[in-house]
Scaffold this active site. Structure first.
Site, short mmCIF file in Angstrom:
data_model
loop_
_atom_site.label_atom_id
_atom_site.label_comp_id
_atom_site.label_asym_id
_atom_site.label_seq_id
_atom_site.Cartn_x
_atom_site.Cartn_y
_atom_site.Cartn_z
CB ALA A 10 -9.11 4.04 -37.53
CB CYS A 11 -4.31 5.52 -38.98
SG CYS A 11 -4.75 6.75 -40.22
N PRO A 12 -3.74 2.40 -38.06
CG PRO A 12 -2.02 0.90 -37.48
CD PRO A 12 -3.27 1.57 -36.94
CG MET A 13 -6.44 -1.78 -38.49
SD MET A 13 -5.35 -3.15 -38.75
CE MET A 13 -6.35 -4.07 -39.90
CG ASN A 14 -6.21 3.72 -42.74
OD1 ASN A 14 -5.10 3.46 -42.32
ND2 ASN A 14 -6.84 4.84 -42.45
#
Ligand code: SF4
Ligand code: SF4
Ligand code: SF4
Lengths: 73, 487
Positions: A10-14
């Protein structure tokens, strides 16, 4: 070409993982990231662009995810 | 970098390359002087020496380089500070004042806030859920519009519950879902809403979307069921909660555009220790507030503040509030700059005594709460598709929150009647196929966040009416002058 599968991330990890990967590459090298539909495909290419890289291609894959081809800028 | 922490949010990318903002949690919207000094020190060392006080009532350190995020986070931890939450997650509850501080409070909002704390600690993410709690029907923190669940204190230990509030492109004024609930029942309502949205919510949906899609009645039934069934939770202890009436007055320090420098923040912390109760409260409109100050010492405090260029809000025009403005990845205009000019305009016109609220946001997301201000500005931009460049990928249509984009014959077509001029599609298009046409300010007047029978222009929560769009900064200032003289 380098490849990063970010489905299920998921955002913001991507974006962070895309960014860290791009930092390992030389200018002009290509990275293909696989992104989920929805928030990910809306946000990640955008942040990648903001950091000065170029998006060459976006393709919808079977199963609904997207492949996004980035050239390090 | 602690990637686990990043997953929980609290770090937000800014427009400039490699620059992030760090959101620092303020429990009960308060922070003791020692911690606030630390925030100031970190802003000085790793940022650009400024701190932003947001409408979500905590301090933000802007302009931290990606490589310094870990150090900032570690140093915050040393003084027991942690990052706040952002994105599609359950947020920390926003509160007004402790009932031992605010003379109008009928119940203590902090007690309920402590009980709700566990929900955001344990939230798996996926849906943005904001909570606000106020101690009386004056509703200083505007829970009906600024929160998915708003609790309004109506009697000791009793709250009315509003659900669905939000601003932005699809604003919604929260619907009253229950009356006079006790705190345990309020906790149950939050649990019910979370269970319901995780079970039935579509991707990214908020409570307003549930109401729009399923109807208020069904949402009401879901969230008010089994009220008598107690939820198991461990309450958090708010370290700035007062055990008895503290007396004195609340000193409200002006922070135009919600911005203070590190040096100013140090002074604010000093004053909180010397004249107040050792802590600072962050108000919705971005002022830094020090409760428990002796009236007789205000003149003395004023001169200490003046040394670092700070003043107080003693009457009239409320703190001029902005958002990230042009630092933000969504920012269209320099709303912070506009407010600094409006501040000068007000001084020139000698209108400081007017009881008005003014906000300016960088884009139609209106994080600066422009639509519930007497005069509210926000940035707008017209998106224009370059047909020859568009390859029909459809990402812009997914990005558009109001479904104004359709693909026709493999090309993106924008319905300008639906468009809210927000720039999301321009930003999202991977191929730069949407360009910005005209840009400028939209202006809305007559918005209100709360209700107070005592207010001169009382009335229920309502959104301002848009009176102009695409004004240049000069035109926006001209209109501000006219409106200020009329109100
Ligand atoms: S209103 Fe727009 S520019 Fe301002 S912080 Fe929100 S998203 Fe960013
Ligand atoms: S069409 Fe573009 S600018 Fe208009 S509302 Fe949709 S995303 Fe925003
Ligand atoms: S995102 Fe860009 S390329 Fe894709 S459909 Fe929209 S305008 Fe066309």
């Amino acid at each position: 070409m380098h490849k990063l599968d970010l489905t299920g991330v998921a955002c913001p990890m991507n974006f962070v993982r895309t960014k860290l990967k791009l930092e390992e590459l030389q200018n002009g090298e290509l990275l293909e990231v696989i992104l989920d539909d929805g928030e990910s495909i809306v946000n990640v290419p955008r942040s990648v662009k903001d950091e000065g890289h170029k998006i060459l291609e976006v393709k919808k894959l079977k199963g609904g995810a997207f492949s996004c081809l980035i050239s390090k800028g | 970098m602690d990637l686990e922490q990043l997953k929980r949010g609290g770090v937000v990318k800014l427009k400039e390359k490699d620059q992030f903002s760090v959101w620092v949690r303020a429990v009960c919207c308060n922070m003791d002087a020692v911690k606030f000094r630390k925030v100031a020190e970190l802003a000085e060392r790793y940022g650009r020496g400024i701190i932003l006080l947001t409408t979500r009532q905590f301090p933000i350190i802007p302009f931290v380089h990606f490589n310094d995020l870990e150090a900032v986070q570690r140093e915050l931890k040393e003084v027991n500070l942690m990052l706040d939450r952002c994105g599609a997650r359950v947020r920390n509850s926003d509160v007004c004042y402790d009932s031992n501080i605010c003379p109008l409070a009928v119940t203590n909002p902090l007690t309920l806030g402590e009980k709700l704390d566990e929900f955001w600690q344990k939230d798996p993410g996926g849906h943005k859920i904001k909570t606000s709690i106020v101690g009386c029907p004056k509703q200083c923190t505007s829970p009906r519009v600024l929160s998915d669940i708003g609790f309004v204190g109506v009697a000791p230990g009793r709250f009315d519950v509003y659900v669905g509030g939000r601003l932005g492109l699809r604003p919604f004024i929260g619907e009253k879902m229950a009356e006079g609930l006790n705190e345990e029942e309020c906790v149950r309502v939050v649990k019910n809403l979370l269970d319901f949205i995780h079970r039935s919510g579509r991707e990214g949906e908020r409570s307003a979307d549930l109401i729009n899609r399923l109807g208020a009645e069904q949402v009401r039934q879901e969230i008010t069921k089994d009220l008598a069934e107690k939820v198991d939770y461990k309450p958090y202890a708010c370290d700035t909660k007062q055990s008895e009436k503290i007396g004195g007055t609340i000193l409200r320090i002006r922070a135009t555009a919600g911005e203070v420098t590190s040096a100013q923040a140090q002074t604010i912390a000093d004053i909180a220790e010397k004249y107040g109760k050792g802590f600072i409260h962050f108000a919705v409109r971005g002022s830094a507030e020090i409760p428990g100050v002796k009236e007789a010492l205000i003149a003395e405090i004023k001169s200490e503040l003046a040394k670092v260029g700070l003043g107080i809000l003693d009457s009239g025009i409320d703190n001029l509030q902005s958002c990230f403005g042009e630092y933000c990845t969504n920012g269209i205009v320099d709303s912070r700059g506009l407010l600094k000019k409006i501040e000068k305009l007000i001084a020139r016109l000698g209108l400081n005594d007017r009881d008005i609220k003014i906000s300016a946001a960088g884009c139609p997301n209106t994080c600066a709460i422009s639509p519930i201000s007497d005069i509210g500005f926000w940035g707008v931009i017209e998106p224009i598709v370059a047909m020859e460049k568009c390859n029909g990928c459809g990402i812009c249509a997914k990005a558009c929150k109001v479904n104004a984009i359709e693909l026709k014959d493999g090309k993106a077509v924008i319905d300008y009647k639906k468009c809210k001029w927000c720039m999301d599609c321009i930003n999202a298009c991977p191929f730069e196929s949407i360009a910005g046409g005209k840009r400028g300010y939209a202006v809305a007047v007559g918005g209100r966040g709360g209700y107070s029978p005592a207010d001169r222009r009382g009335g229920e929560t309502r959104l301002g009416k848009v009176v102009a769009e695409f004004l240049s900064e000069a035109e926006a200032l001209e209109l501000a002058e006219k409106l200020l003289e009329e109100i």
